[in-house]
Scaffold this motif. Structure first.
Motif, mmCIF file in Angstrom:
data_model
loop_
_atom_site.group_PDB
_atom_site.id
_atom_site.type_symbol
_atom_site.label_atom_id
_atom_site.label_comp_id
_atom_site.label_asym_id
_atom_site.label_seq_id
_atom_site.Cartn_x
_atom_site.Cartn_y
_atom_site.Cartn_z
ATOM 1 N N ALA A 246 11.015 11.396 -1.406
ATOM 2 C CA ALA A 246 12.459 11.745 -1.915
ATOM 3 C C ALA A 246 13.110 10.477 -2.447
ATOM 4 O O ALA A 246 13.936 10.578 -3.306
ATOM 5 N N SER A 247 13.102 9.641 -1.534
ATOM 6 C CA SER A 247 13.748 8.179 -1.990
ATOM 7 C C SER A 247 13.205 7.660 -3.110
ATOM 8 O O SER A 247 14.059 7.333 -3.761
ATOM 9 N N VAL A 248 11.860 7.614 -3.008
ATOM 10 C CA VAL A 248 11.265 6.968 -4.398
ATOM 11 C C VAL A 248 11.498 7.795 -5.475
ATOM 12 O O VAL A 248 11.629 7.309 -6.714
ATOM 13 N N ALA A 249 11.507 9.292 -5.383
ATOM 14 C CA ALA A 249 11.799 10.101 -6.501
ATOM 15 C C ALA A 249 13.292 9.927 -7.241
ATOM 16 O O ALA A 249 13.361 9.929 -8.411
ATOM 17 N N LEU A 250 14.245 9.514 -6.323
ATOM 18 C CA LEU A 250 15.410 9.275 -6.877
ATOM 19 C C LEU A 250 15.796 7.742 -7.143
ATOM 20 O O LEU A 250 16.972 7.298 -7.473
ATOM 21 N N GLY A 251 14.694 7.079 -7.278
ATOM 22 C CA GLY A 251 14.760 5.710 -7.735
ATOM 23 C C GLY A 251 14.805 4.586 -6.741
ATOM 24 O O GLY A 251 14.951 3.326 -7.307
ATOM 25 N N ALA A 252 14.393 4.711 -5.586
ATOM 26 C CA ALA A 252 14.296 3.766 -4.540
ATOM 27 C C ALA A 252 12.995 2.824 -5.077
ATOM 28 O O ALA A 252 12.210 3.598 -5.007
ATOM 29 N N LYS A 253 12.857 1.582 -4.895
ATOM 30 C CA LYS A 253 11.463 0.764 -5.038
ATOM 31 C C LYS A 253 10.910 0.731 -3.614
ATOM 32 O O LYS A 253 9.549 0.592 -3.559
ATOM 33 N N PHE A 254 11.795 1.030 -2.476
ATOM 34 C CA PHE A 254 10.910 0.728 -1.365
ATOM 35 C C PHE A 254 11.950 1.545 -0.312
ATOM 36 O O PHE A 254 13.072 1.487 -0.367
ATOM 37 N N THR A 255 11.345 1.902 0.915
ATOM 38 C CA THR A 255 12.180 2.227 1.927
ATOM 39 C C THR A 255 11.978 1.495 3.123
ATOM 40 O O THR A 255 10.843 0.771 3.165
ATOM 41 N N MET A 256 12.403 1.504 4.215
ATOM 42 C CA MET A 256 12.377 0.896 5.443
ATOM 43 C C MET A 256 12.557 1.723 6.854
ATOM 44 O O MET A 256 13.613 2.527 6.910
ATOM 45 N N ILE A 257 11.669 1.537 7.700
ATOM 46 C CA ILE A 257 11.893 2.335 8.918
ATOM 47 C C ILE A 257 12.079 1.330 9.886
ATOM 48 O O ILE A 257 11.287 0.284 10.199
ATOM 49 N N GLY A 258 13.009 1.881 11.052
ATOM 50 C CA GLY A 258 13.039 1.075 12.117
ATOM 51 C C GLY A 258 12.962 1.901 13.435
ATOM 52 O O GLY A 258 11.926 1.602 14.083
ATOM 53 N N ALA B 77 1.036 -1.191 0.000
ATOM 54 C CA ALA B 77 0.083 -0.060 -0.079
ATOM 55 C C ALA B 77 0.670 1.376 -0.021
ATOM 56 O O ALA B 77 0.443 2.333 -0.418
ATOM 57 N N LEU B 78 2.170 1.049 0.346
ATOM 58 C CA LEU B 78 3.079 2.286 0.338
ATOM 59 C C LEU B 78 4.441 1.661 0.053
ATOM 60 O O LEU B 78 4.616 0.342 -0.052
ATOM 61 N N PRO B 79 5.327 2.752 -0.379
ATOM 62 C CA PRO B 79 6.703 2.175 -0.639
ATOM 63 C C PRO B 79 7.498 2.042 0.489
ATOM 64 O O PRO B 79 8.523 2.771 0.573
ATOM 65 N N LEU B 80 7.239 1.297 1.157
ATOM 66 C CA LEU B 80 7.533 1.158 2.828
ATOM 67 C C LEU B 80 7.588 -0.202 3.348
ATOM 68 O O LEU B 80 6.452 -0.819 2.833
ATOM 69 N N ALA B 81 8.523 -0.459 4.078
ATOM 70 C CA ALA B 81 8.351 -1.773 4.862
ATOM 71 C C ALA B 81 8.856 -1.551 6.334
ATOM 72 O O ALA B 81 9.764 -0.438 6.450
ATOM 73 N N ILE B 82 8.559 -2.163 7.500
ATOM 74 C CA ILE B 82 8.983 -2.221 8.647
ATOM 75 C C ILE B 82 10.399 -2.837 8.813
ATOM 76 O O ILE B 82 10.332 -4.287 8.438
ATOM 77 N N ALA B 83 11.204 -2.142 8.981
ATOM 78 C CA ALA B 83 12.743 -2.980 9.089
ATOM 79 C C ALA B 83 12.827 -3.872 10.297
ATOM 80 O O ALA B 83 12.067 -3.675 11.116
#
Length: 412
Positions: free
Chosen positions: A342-354, A100-106
């Motif tokens: 910003a991360s997705v705009a620069l080409g990341a397919k996903f990000t992670m938060i801890g 649902a988001l370009p995000l996962a829990i790390a």
């Protein structure tokens, strides 16, 4: 001249609407948190110092962490005008599945130390939000427990290659049998980083009572009540392997880990493999040649090598070099939905938060993790609307300028 009159009470009452008080303390507390930093403040008030500092701290001078956060703050956005974005679709696909988001829990270790719901809260909140959840080798909920908490969602497993390789192999088999779809092979922990806050706090697992911890616990009785009346804190997936906590920690860090270990794990693992902890372009290129499905640009949240490269700064060059060959994720320092944009705009397919997830957990258990994801989603959607982007696919490098504070000197 201004015409004046005596105030009329009924007119004043019409202009003033008193908000009904929200009686449940947790609900009120979380609703008042408007940013991840607000959740951090609540977490700090509610959690004993040693446990909070274990989460909040990083290695040595904590430069890697502060620089990573600063890099996201040093972003200048370039919005596109007159591009309607009334409805924003944040959904995307990465590593073979929807999110649902370009995000996962790390992955985070010792998670039940921060708050007793631990990974169960994280996994169930991730499932409800429609994003992946990652369980650490050093997690305090078992592989099977996470699957039970998030039975229909995407579960990932983060693997340390232990000195006793058979332990790692068995964990790999268990995660596969439980239906986890992606394995994060972690490569940035040949030895443990020097986490000085923990040393100064006399931090240990499980916590040991000293005069200092007792004094610190007095204004936080709820944390100690939860800790003392819930199941024993242990590495859940490793509980049957034997050894003390210290011995297991030592066994989890192995400076002899090599590409040969990756070959073995690839033979055992049926799903996607991501290499977590990549910190330069050359390694990214080699991994692309080996055919792994993805990498995570990460310096382990600043908890290993201090003065390590800033993952967000590496992102554009790595995407140019290998973005067509594998999927690239980024973590370390994300504290705002705008950081995700910003991360997705620069080409990341996903990000992670801890840490952002753990601040929510410490602030209010499962409800606190839900609040973390609500805050980030609100910030992400608002930023996309202000940029004139209706979908994740519309975000592009032209939307972002990375402002520079740390410019390398020419090598002589």
């Amino acid at each position: 001249m201004v015409q004046r009159q005596f105030p009329r009470p009924l007119e004043i009452l019409d202009l003033m609407k008193f908000k009904k008080p929200e009686l449940p303390g947790k609900k009120r507390r979380l609703a008042q948190a408007l940013t991840i930093y607000d959740l951090r403040d609540i977490a700090k008030r509610r959690t004993p110092k040693a446990a909070f500092d274990y989460t909040d701290g990083a290695a040595e001078g904590e430069l890697s962490l502060s620089r990573a956060r600063q890099a996201f703050e040093d972003v200048e956005f370039s919005p596109r005008i007159l591009r309607p974005a009334a409805d924003v679709d944040t959904s995307t696909t990465f590593l073979g599945g929807p999110s649902a988001l370009p995000l996962a829990i790390a992955p985070t270790g010792f998670t039940r130390l921060m708050q007793t719901e631990g990974e169960t809260a994280g996994a169930s909140a991730a499932g409800a939000a429609g994003i992946p959840f990652t369980l650490s080798t050093l997690g305090t909920t078992s592989i099977e427990g996470v699957k039970a908490a998030n039975p229909d969602g995407r579960n990932w497993f983060q693997l340390y290659v232990m000195r006793d390789r058979e332990i790692s192999y068995e964990l790999t088999r268990r995660a596969a049998a439980a239906g986890f779809d992606t394995l994060h092979f972690t490569v940035d922990t040949p030895v443990a980083g020097a986490r000085l806050r923990d040393k100064r706090n006399g931090f240990s697992i499980p916590p040991q009572l000293t005069l200092g911890t007792v004094i610190n616990a007095i204004p936080r009785p709820w944390w100690w009540f939860d800790f003392l009346t819930t199941p024993k804190l242990e590495f859940a997936s490793l509980s049957s392997t034997g050894g003390t906590v210290g011995e297991l920690l030592d066994a989890a860090m192995d400076p002899t880990i090599s590409f040969a270990d990756l070959d073995v794990i690839r033979e055992l693992w049926p799903g996607k493999i991501v290499i977590k902890g990549v910190q330069n372009v050359e390694d990214a290129r080699k991994l692309a040649d080996l055919g792994v499905e993805g990498i995570v640009l990460s310096n382990h949240g600043g908890r290993q090598l201090d003065r390590a490269p800033i993952p967000f700064h590496l992102l554009p060059e790595v995407v140019r070099e290998v973005g067509k060959d594998l999927e690239i994720g980024v973590d370390t320092g994300i504290m705002n939905g705008a950081d995700i944009v910003a991360s997705v705009a620069l080409g990341a397919k996903f990000t992670m938060i801890g840490r952002a997830y753990l601040y929510g957990l410490m602030a209010g258990g499962r409800a606190g993790v839900d609040r973390t994801l609500q805050i980030l989603t609100t910030e992400l959607v608002r930023t996309m609307k202000l940029l004139g982007a209706s979908t994740i696919a519309e975000l592009e490098p032209a939307h972002v300028t990375q402002l520079q504070r740390l410019i390398p000197r020419a090598r002589g």
